[in-house]
Design an enzyme around this catalytic site. Sequence first.
Site, short mmCIF file in Angstrom:
data_model
loop_
_atom_site.label_atom_id
_atom_site.label_comp_id
_atom_site.label_asym_id
_atom_site.label_seq_id
_atom_site.Cartn_x
_atom_site.Cartn_y
_atom_site.Cartn_z
N TYR A 197 -7.77 -0.86 -36.19
CA TYR A 197 -7.77 0.24 -35.23
C TYR A 197 -8.85 0.02 -34.19
O TYR A 197 -9.78 -0.76 -34.37
CB TYR A 197 -7.95 1.59 -35.93
CG TYR A 197 -9.35 1.89 -36.40
CD1 TYR A 197 -10.27 2.53 -35.57
CD2 TYR A 197 -9.77 1.56 -37.69
CE1 TYR A 197 -11.57 2.81 -36.00
CE2 TYR A 197 -11.05 1.84 -38.14
CZ TYR A 197 -11.95 2.47 -37.28
OH TYR A 197 -13.23 2.75 -37.71
N CYS A 198 -8.71 0.74 -33.08
CA CYS A 198 -9.69 0.71 -32.00
C CYS A 198 -9.61 2.04 -31.25
O CYS A 198 -9.03 3.00 -31.77
CB CYS A 198 -9.47 -0.48 -31.07
SG CYS A 198 -7.84 -0.51 -30.28
N THR A 199 -10.13 2.11 -30.06
CA THR A 199 -10.19 3.39 -29.33
C THR A 199 -8.82 3.88 -28.91
O THR A 199 -8.43 5.02 -29.20
CB THR A 199 -11.09 3.26 -28.08
OG1 THR A 199 -12.37 2.77 -28.49
CG2 THR A 199 -11.25 4.60 -27.39
#
Length: 343
Positions: A197-199
Site C-alpha cells: 500500500y501507499c498514499t
Amino acid sequence: MVLHNRLSATELKGRLAAETFQRVTVSFYQYAKIADPQVFRNQLYEALFKLQVFGRIYVANEGINAQVSIPAHHFEEFRQHLDAISFLKGVRLNIAVDDNGKSFWVLKIKVREKIVADGITDPAFDMDNRGKYVNAREFNELTADPDTVVIDMRNHYEFEVGHFDNALEVPSSTFREQLPMAVDMMKDQKEKNIIMYCTGGIRCEKASAYMLHQGFKNVFHLEGGIIEYTNKAKEWGLPNKFRGKNFVFDERLGERISDEVISQCHQCGEPCDDHTNCANEGCHLLFIQCAKCAAKYNGCCSEACTAVLALPEEEQAEMRKGIDKGLMLFNKRKWDRSGDSTK
C-alpha cells in the site's frame, strides 16, 4: 496562451487567500502509454488553467500522476474533461480526507522520464502484469489472516506519522531503493499473501508488478491507497486499521486519519505528528515539530538555524549561495535531539 506560470509565489498565494469559493483536493493516476508527453502536457495545461485548477502533475510515456486542487463549481467540468481523454475515462479520483482547500496555489505540469522514479532498467518489466486490487473490505479480511504480510511502500518519514496495524516498513527515503529492499525482506516468505500500500495507489501498484516480476505469486495492492481506503471504510462502516496521520505531498503535509498520535517531536520527544520545513531557507529540513518547540526555535530545526534566521535577509542570502540541500529529510539514523545533524 503562455503554458506556464509567470506570477510570483507571493501574488499567487495572495490570490488563493482572497478566493471566496470552496476548493476540492483530488489525486489520481493512470499507467498508460502516452506517445508524445509534451504535446499531452501542453493540452492538459491549457484546459486545466481555464478551470482554475492548481496542483502538481507529472506526465511521462508511462502515464500520468496528479495531485490537484479544483474549484468546487468547476469539479464536474474537470471530471468531464478527464472522461474525454480515452485512457482517463472513469479514472478513480481520490478525494482528500482532511481538506482545508489550501493544498496548492499554482498549476505545475512537468514532463518526466517516469511518473514514479523506480530505478528499473530491465526491459522485460511489464506494468500490465501487476498485483490484484483489494478494496477496503477485502484488505480488512485479508489482513485478518496470519499468512498475510502488509508492506508500506512509502518513505520512512511518511511511515513515522501513520501506518496500518502490523505493516512492515521499508526504511528508505526513495522508492527506487525500496523496491529491491522489499524483495530482499520477503525472499523467504514467497508463499504468503503480500499486500502493498501507499498514499494513493501509484507506488504500490508499480511495486506489486515488480514483486511479480521477481517471482512472487500472491501479490495484492490496496486500491486507491490510504485515501480511498479511508473514504470507503467510512462509507461502508468498516473498522479503519490505519493508525495516525497520512502524510501528503502538498501544503497540508498531512491529513488526519485517526486521533492517535504515534510519533514524537524531533526536538523534545513529546507526542507530535506535525511536519514542517525548517524556516531557515538555507536548510529547509523536513521534520516533526511541536508548537512549543516551534516557538522556542522560531520554526527552525536547531539553535544554529535559529541564529541564522535572526540575521538580515541579505546576509542569509549570501550564506545560501552554493548550498546544495539535496533531499533534506529528517532521518533518525543521522540526527540527535540536541539539534545537531550528523550527516
